[in-house]
Design an enzyme around this catalytic site. Structure first.
Site, PDB file in Angstrom:
ATOM      1  N   HIS A 154       4.897  -6.474   2.468  1.00 41.93           N
ATOM      2  CA  HIS A 154       3.881  -5.334   2.242  1.00 41.93           C
ATOM      3  C   HIS A 154       3.034  -5.553   0.982  1.00 41.93           C
ATOM      4  O   HIS A 154       3.278  -6.012   0.063  1.00 41.93           O
ATOM      5  CB  HIS A 154       4.831  -3.869   2.009  1.00 41.93           C
ATOM      6  CG  HIS A 154       5.352  -3.528   3.278  1.00 41.93           C
ATOM      7  ND1 HIS A 154       6.554  -4.143   3.867  1.00 41.93           N
ATOM      8  CD2 HIS A 154       4.960  -2.329   4.094  1.00 41.93           C
ATOM      9  CE1 HIS A 154       6.559  -3.426   4.972  1.00 41.93           C
ATOM     10  NE2 HIS A 154       6.063  -2.394   4.969  1.00 41.93           N
TER      11      HIS A 154
ATOM     12  N   ALA B 177      -5.848   1.888   6.374  1.00 48.26           N
ATOM     13  CA  ALA B 177      -5.711   3.398   6.595  1.00 48.26           C
ATOM     14  C   ALA B 177      -5.046   4.296   6.120  1.00 48.26           C
ATOM     15  O   ALA B 177      -5.432   5.394   5.635  1.00 48.26           O
ATOM     16  CB  ALA B 177      -5.968   3.663   8.455  1.00 48.26           C
ATOM     17  N   GLU B 178      -3.726   3.804   5.914  1.00 50.16           N
ATOM     18  CA  GLU B 178      -2.755   4.804   5.155  1.00 50.16           C
ATOM     19  C   GLU B 178      -3.057   5.089   3.944  1.00 50.16           C
ATOM     20  O   GLU B 178      -2.914   5.826   3.369  1.00 50.16           O
ATOM     21  CB  GLU B 178      -1.268   3.974   5.560  1.00 50.16           C
ATOM     22  CG  GLU B 178      -0.794   4.123   6.894  1.00 50.16           C
ATOM     23  CD  GLU B 178       0.154   2.877   7.267  1.00 50.16           C
ATOM     24  OE1 GLU B 178       0.664   2.959   8.329  1.00 50.16           O
ATOM     25  OE2 GLU B 178       0.481   2.180   6.409  1.00 50.16           O
TER      26      GLU B 178
END
Length: 163
Positions: free
Chosen positions: A64, A83-84
Site C-alpha cells: 500500500h 480516487a480513494e
C-alpha cells in the site's frame, strides 16, 4: 454478477475480475479462489488473507502507498488508491497539511516499518491525521491487526463499487 456466478468462475476469470481488490497483491484473490464456494464474497476473500503467513500479510500491507506520499505526488498510485485518497481530500492538502502528513508518515514508518493503512473513504483529512497520531502509540502487533482490518474495509468498499 451474483454470488452463484462468482462461485462458478474459473480461477483465471475470478482473479481477472477481483485481483485488483488487494493493492498490488492478486495472490490473495488467487488463494481465495480455492476456498469457494462462498456464502459471502468479502468474507471468503478475507479468509484467504487471514490464512496467509505473517510475512505474506506484511507484504500486502507494504504494497500500500503512503497517504499523500511520493506515489501521490508522482501520480503513480493505482486508479483505486488515487480516487480513494482524493475522496478524503488528500489531493488538496495545504503546505502545512502536507508537512504534517509527511512527518507522521515518517514517524509511523520508523516505528512500525510499514505504511499507515486506513480506509480513507470512511474519514477525512482531520480523522486520518488524528488516527495516525493515536495509532503511533500502539504495539506493532496491534498495528498489523488494525492494518488488516482496514484493508478489509477497503476491499468491502471496492467490492461495492463493482456491484
Amino acid at each position: 454478477m451474483n454470488l452463484d456466478q462468482v462461485n462458478a468462475l474459473d480461477t483465471a476469470a475470478f482473479v481477472a475480475r477481483f485481483g485488483a481488490l488487494f493493492e498490488h497483491s492478486p495472490w490473495v484473490v488467487e488463494r481465495a479462489a480455492a476456498l469457494r464456494p462462498f456464502a459471502d464474497l468479502q468474507t471468503g476473500l478475507m479468509a484467504a488473507l487471514h490464512a496467509a503467513s505473517a510475512d505474506e500479510q506484511l507484504a500486502l500491507i507494504c504494497a500500500h502507498p503512503e497517504l499523500a506520499g511520493k506515489a501521490a505526488i508522482d501520480q503513480t498510485l493505482t486508479a483505486a488508491s488515487s480516487a480513494e485518497q482524493a475522496s478524503a481530500g488528500l489531493d488538496r492538502l495545504t503546505p502545512d497539511e502536507f508537512a504534517r502528513f509527511h512527518a507522521l508518515n515518517a514517524a509511523y514508518r520508523a516505528r512500525f516499518d510499514f505504511p499507515f493503512i486506513i480506509c480513507v473513504r470512511l474519514t477525512d483529512k482531520a480523522g486520518i491525521l488524528a488516527a495516525m497520531e493515536r495509532r503511533l502509540a500502539h504495539t506493532r502487533d496491534a498495528e498489523v491487526a488494525t492494518a488488516i482490518a482496514q484493508i478489509g474495509e477497503i476491499v468491502r468498499l471496492r467490492l461495492g463499487d463493482m456491484a
